[in-house]
Write a protein that holds these residues in place. Structure first.
Motif, PDB file in Angstrom:
ATOM      1  N   GLU A 110       1.037  -1.500   0.149  1.00  0.00           N
ATOM      2  CA  GLU A 110       0.307  -0.333   0.241  1.00  0.00           C
ATOM      3  C   GLU A 110       0.752   1.612   0.272  1.00  0.00           C
ATOM      4  OE1 GLU A 110      -3.918   2.055   2.429  1.00  0.00           O
ATOM      5  OE2 GLU A 110      -2.608   0.010   3.245  1.00  0.00           O
ATOM      6  N   ASN A 111       2.162   1.127   1.021  1.00  0.00           N
ATOM      7  CA  ASN A 111       3.628   2.560   0.171  1.00  0.00           C
ATOM      8  C   ASN A 111       4.098   2.489  -0.997  1.00  0.00           C
ATOM      9  OD1 ASN A 111       2.585   2.844   2.984  1.00  0.00           O
ATOM     10  ND2 ASN A 111       3.889   1.201   3.701  1.00  0.00           N
ATOM     11  N   GLY A 112       3.486   1.887  -1.629  1.00  0.00           N
ATOM     12  CA  GLY A 112       3.474   2.524  -3.438  1.00  0.00           C
ATOM     13  C   GLY A 112       4.845   0.955  -3.566  1.00  0.00           C
ATOM     14  N   PHE A 113       5.789   0.926  -4.816  1.00  0.00           N
ATOM     15  CA  PHE A 113       6.914   0.499  -4.915  1.00  0.00           C
ATOM     16  C   PHE A 113       7.540   1.115  -3.974  1.00  0.00           C
ATOM     17  CE2 PHE A 113       3.932  -1.074  -9.176  1.00  0.00           C
ATOM     18  CZ  PHE A 113       4.501  -1.808  -9.136  1.00  0.00           C
ATOM     19  N   ASP A 114       8.675  -0.668  -3.999  1.00  0.00           N
ATOM     20  CA  ASP A 114      10.213   0.508  -3.816  1.00  0.00           C
ATOM     21  C   ASP A 114      11.221  -0.651  -3.765  1.00  0.00           C
ATOM     22  OD1 ASP A 114      12.545   1.468  -2.202  1.00  0.00           O
ATOM     23  OD2 ASP A 114      11.485   0.706  -0.240  1.00  0.00           O
ATOM     24  N   PRO A 115      12.066  -0.179  -4.896  1.00  0.00           N
ATOM     25  CA  PRO A 115      12.715   0.779  -5.692  1.00  0.00           C
ATOM     26  C   PRO A 115      10.928   1.002  -5.945  1.00  0.00           C
ATOM     27  CG  PRO A 115      14.025  -0.661  -6.791  1.00  0.00           C
ATOM     28  CD  PRO A 115      13.371  -1.203  -5.580  1.00  0.00           C
ATOM     29  N   ASP A 116      11.127   2.513  -6.283  1.00  0.00           N
ATOM     30  CA  ASP A 116       9.408   3.473  -7.139  1.00  0.00           C
ATOM     31  C   ASP A 116       9.839   3.329  -8.837  1.00  0.00           C
ATOM     32  OD1 ASP A 116      10.592   5.451  -7.957  1.00  0.00           O
ATOM     33  OD2 ASP A 116      10.158   6.480  -7.122  1.00  0.00           O
ATOM     34  N   TYR A 117      10.677   2.625  -9.415  1.00  0.00           N
ATOM     35  CA  TYR A 117      11.413   1.893 -11.040  1.00  0.00           C
ATOM     36  C   TYR A 117      10.871   1.871 -11.463  1.00  0.00           C
ATOM     37  CZ  TYR A 117      14.998  -0.629  -9.545  1.00  0.00           C
ATOM     38  OH  TYR A 117      15.974  -1.835  -8.847  1.00  0.00           O
ATOM     39  N   TYR A 118       9.381   0.020 -10.545  1.00  0.00           N
ATOM     40  CA  TYR A 118       8.931  -0.824 -10.913  1.00  0.00           C
ATOM     41  C   TYR A 118       7.165   0.070 -11.454  1.00  0.00           C
ATOM     42  CZ  TYR A 118      11.445  -3.922  -9.621  1.00  0.00           C
ATOM     43  OH  TYR A 118      12.311  -5.014  -9.740  1.00  0.00           O
ATOM     44  N   ALA A 119       7.170   1.162 -11.219  1.00  0.00           N
ATOM     45  CA  ALA A 119       5.291   2.011 -11.388  1.00  0.00           C
ATOM     46  C   ALA A 119       5.795   2.233 -13.217  1.00  0.00           C
ATOM     47  CB  ALA A 119       5.442   3.133 -11.022  1.00  0.00           C
ATOM     48  N   VAL A 120       6.045   1.053 -13.723  1.00  0.00           N
ATOM     49  CA  VAL A 120       5.979   1.041 -15.332  1.00  0.00           C
ATOM     50  C   VAL A 120       4.857   0.188 -15.612  1.00  0.00           C
ATOM     51  CG1 VAL A 120       6.830   0.424 -17.625  1.00  0.00           C
ATOM     52  CG2 VAL A 120       8.471   1.530 -14.941  1.00  0.00           C
ATOM     53  N   ALA A 121       4.231   0.550 -16.719  1.00  0.00           N
ATOM     54  CA  ALA A 121       2.927  -0.186 -17.437  1.00  0.00           C
ATOM     55  C   ALA A 121       3.036   0.044 -19.042  1.00  0.00           C
ATOM     56  CB  ALA A 121       1.629  -0.185 -16.796  1.00  0.00           C
ATOM     57  N   LEU A 122       2.770  -1.456 -19.891  1.00  0.00           N
ATOM     58  CA  LEU A 122       3.441  -1.657 -21.102  1.00  0.00           C
ATOM     59  C   LEU A 122       1.795  -1.685 -21.853  1.00  0.00           C
ATOM     60  CD1 LEU A 122       6.296  -3.238 -23.138  1.00  0.00           C
ATOM     61  CD2 LEU A 122       4.122  -4.120 -23.750  1.00  0.00           C
ATOM     62  N   SER A 123       1.390  -1.499 -22.748  1.00  0.00           N
ATOM     63  CA  SER A 123       0.703  -1.474 -23.380  1.00  0.00           C
ATOM     64  C   SER A 123       0.566  -1.233 -24.760  1.00  0.00           C
ATOM     65  CB  SER A 123      -0.493   0.112 -23.087  1.00  0.00           C
ATOM     66  OG  SER A 123      -1.538  -0.099 -23.732  1.00  0.00           O
ATOM     67  N   ARG A 124       0.738  -2.299 -25.669  1.00  0.00           N
ATOM     68  CA  ARG A 124       0.266  -2.173 -27.396  1.00  0.00           C
ATOM     69  C   ARG A 124       0.151  -1.550 -28.152  1.00  0.00           C
ATOM     70  NH1 ARG A 124      -3.395  -6.569 -30.416  1.00  0.00           N
ATOM     71  NH2 ARG A 124      -1.104  -6.899 -31.098  1.00  0.00           N
ATOM     72  N   VAL A 125       0.958  -0.501 -28.869  1.00  0.00           N
ATOM     73  CA  VAL A 125       0.401  -0.129 -29.420  1.00  0.00           C
ATOM     74  C   VAL A 125      -1.313  -0.047 -30.226  1.00  0.00           C
ATOM     75  CG1 VAL A 125       1.602  -0.493 -31.154  1.00  0.00           C
ATOM     76  CG2 VAL A 125       1.437   2.464 -30.904  1.00  0.00           C
ATOM     77  N   GLN A 126      -1.006  -1.484 -30.392  1.00  0.00           N
ATOM     78  CA  GLN A 126      -2.276  -1.822 -31.595  1.00  0.00           C
ATOM     79  C   GLN A 126      -3.455  -1.546 -30.955  1.00  0.00           C
ATOM     80  OE1 GLN A 126       0.619  -3.035 -31.345  1.00  0.00           O
ATOM     81  NE2 GLN A 126       1.319  -4.454 -32.573  1.00  0.00           N
TER      82      GLN A 126
END
Length: 621
Positions: A310-326
């Motif tokens: 609940e306190n967020g990602f640590d480290p926060d560089y995991y705040a990444v989402a991939l969405s295919r352009v198609q």
């Protein structure tokens, strides 16, 4: 006589009340997306093979002359009717719900289509571009519009046919063994679960994604892909009453070539592997909380790290989402994957990757509303992933027991409340990068120093920058003399500053030297004050003409020409008076990209009747 007087007074009061009501009500507008009424046009369907390649699976395609009045739609048009005349036999009314000027200076319009369940239209429009994505799931209809090689087209497609080509997503748990110390630490702020909050997104796309967007008839270009994904994200967050607004912090084109495997997510996540590491520097520079990666891939519809704290990602560089352009522009894939980043998860009865996520209640919903089967956006639509085999159509809602649609509750407090999940994690996510509290700076747009002649109460535009403004700046007090100052309106573009009007009265000629104090509600919920003393100018040597709005963002200058006034020339001068840009003007909207150094620049417009307007604007390279 007494009775007559009473009746006469009542009649007068009635008509006064009626007059008050009629003068305060806003006359509703009806705006057609077509330049001409569709019945007056020769609707000829396109049979050109090359054109049809850009609109795969389209039932029919036609030429489209879009209404340039769409460029004049503002937040004042909320509640107005947008007439969606797609084809002679396919015309719908929709109600404008949200209007914004997006990152690229294009107009972004979200409307709800009347007469059918969960039907929405998303429009992104500029003087030379338009993208429309309209879905009517209960009718199995989808309509696209875009500009290709200078010509606009509209197509109709069966939604069920599109859905067959949509890929499901994937979630990944953070592997603590690869954690490293983050590069930077940022300050924190505290917000309550019901407080509004902004989550800033750094969008990264690849050359392959850019090329795919240019060849797909559903959008004009990659920037409209991004805008329509953002519209869908904000519609979903708003429908679900999360209190979250998603905004674009920056858009970056990387030179990365896709591997078409999950390594694409790993490559953008790791800040130290030598692959797309510049993304993390840009995230720091533009204070982005999330990274949305849009590549051209076929191994998944989307993939994201699943938040388990609940306190967020640590480290926060995991705040990444991939969405295919198609499928980013016409599905809810992007917000689905961002939902994983915030702890939301799939339906718990799914055969593949079932919920819950962060909390026991972090799961999706599916059920029947009226005669149709629907599911919340975190639930897989296809029946093959469930024992009952029943397909459901995704709607722009996170599961929530507080939301009731046609008597049906789309959640359960014990095991279906992804909306609450986002409300519980939104503060932590928005804390990944927050803008440092700055001293607000005020730059006059007009710099005519000396005495100011005001022959009546006049308004002066000022530019405010240097902070993430989430609410209108409100005037507190001001004046080292006896004159009064009042802010009459404000305009923000998009989040890093804005323009406001200060009204001077009484009317007199004098040299103003004033102290103005502003109070701004920052995302940290603290008060920021600025005291600035200086001469506040009004342009007295040149003629301002109405209905021209000039403003800047980064290194772009935007000229909004509401009444299509013919402008003969456009000139831009630097702070030393040197001409850095000159071209003939038009009678429409204009966007000017400037390749110049950061500084204050003067924009000078000459109209066809030799009137002149001059504005000074900040340009940030």
């Amino acid at each position: 006589m007494k009775s007559f007087t009473l009746k006469f007074s009542q009649t007068i009061l009635f008509f006064l009340s009626l007059l008050l009501i009629t003068t305060t009500l806003k006359a509703q507008q009806v705006i057609d997306i077509n330049e001409k009424k569709i019945k007056d046009t020769q609707q000829q369907e396109i049979e050109n093979i090359e054109v049809k390649k850009m609109f795969p699976e389209a039932d029919r395609i036609r030429l489209f002359d879009y209404n340039k009045q769409l460029l004049n739609i503002t937040s004042n048009n909320l509640g107005d009717t947008l007439l969606l005349s797609f084809f002679n036999d396919k015309q719908y009314k929709s109600v404008i719900q949200k209007v914004a000027v997006n990152y690229m200076g294009r107009i972004s319009i979200t409307s709800k289509i009347a007469g059918t369940q969960f039907a929405y239209c998303f429009i992104t429009v500029s003087n030379n571009t338009i993208s429309i994505s309209a879905e009517l799931p209960a009718n199995d209809e989808y309509f696209f519009a875009s500009v290709k090689d200078g010509q606009a087209y509209i197509s109709q497609v069966k939604k069920s046919l599109l859905d067959k080509n949509a890929l499901i997503g994937t979630e990944l748990f953070v592997n603590s063994s690869v954690n490293k110390t983050p590069k930077h630490k940022f300050g924190k702020h505290s917000k309550g679960i019901d407080d509004p909050i902004v989550i800033d997104i750094l969008v990264v796309y690849t050359p392959a994604a850019e090329q795919w967007a240019l060849g797909f008839g559903g959008v004009t270009d990659i920037f409209d892909v991004i805008d329509q994904a953002l519209q869908r994200a904000n519609l979903s967050a708003g429908n679900s009453e999360t209190g979250i607004t998603f905004e674009i912090a920056y858009i970056h084109k990387t030179d990365y070539v896709e591997t078409n495997t999950v390594d694409d997510l790993y490559s953008i996540t790791d800040p130290w592997d030598g692959i797309m590491d510049e993304v993390h520097d840009l995230r720091d520079e533009y204070y982005a909380d999330e990274i949305l990666f849009i590549p051209a891939v076929d191994f998944t519809g989307g993939v994201a790290w699943l938040l388990k704290d609940e306190n967020g990602f640590d480290p926060d560089y995991y705040a990444v989402a991939l969405s295919r352009v198609q499928q980013t522009s016409w599905t809810y894939t992007a917000i689905h994957e961002i939902g994983h980043n915030m702890g939301a998860h799939h339906h718990r009865a799914q055969k593949v990757q079932p919920g819950p996520g962060l909390f026991d209640f972090s799961s999706g919903w599916r059920g029947k509303i009226d005669v149709n089967y629907y599911c919340s956006l975190m639930t897989y639509e296809k029946g093959i992933y469930f024992d009952d085999g029943q397909d459901h159509v995704a709607i722009p809602y996170f599961s929530s027991p507080k939301i009731i649609i046609d008597g049906v509750t789309i959640g359960d407090p014990s095991y279906e409340d992804n909306a609450l999940t986002l409300k519980r994690t939104k503060t932590a996510v928005s804390n990944y990068r927050i803008r440092p509290v700055p001293t607000l700076t005020i730059t006059p747009l007009l710099l005519n120093f000396g005495k100011i002649t005001i022959d009546k109460s006049a308004s002066l535009p000022l530019y405010v920058s240097g902070t993430n403004i989430t609410e209108d700046i409100s005037f507190i007090k001001g004046g080292s003399d006896t004159s009064s100052f009042e802010i009459t309106q404000s305009f923000w573009y998009p989040t890093t500053g804005g323009k406001l009007n200060v009204t001077f009265s009484p009317a007199e000629e004098k040299e103003y030297s004033a102290t103005i104090t502003f109070r701004c509600s920052e995302v940290e919920d603290i008060t920021v004050e600025l005291n600035g003393t200086g001469i506040l100018p009004v342009n007295i040597n040149e003629n301002n003409f109405d209905n021209i709005n000039i403003y800047s963002y980064l290194n772009y200058i935007f000229i909004q020409n509401e009444k299509n006034i013919l402008i003969k020339t456009i000139e831009v001068y630097d702070m030393y008076g040197r001409l850095v840009y000159q071209k003939p003007g038009t009678n429409s909207q204009t966007i000017i990209p400037l390749q110049v150094s950061t500084g204050i620049y003067s924009v000078r417009l000459l109209s066809s009747d030799d009137k002149i307007i001059t504005k000074q604007l900040p340009i940030v390279k």
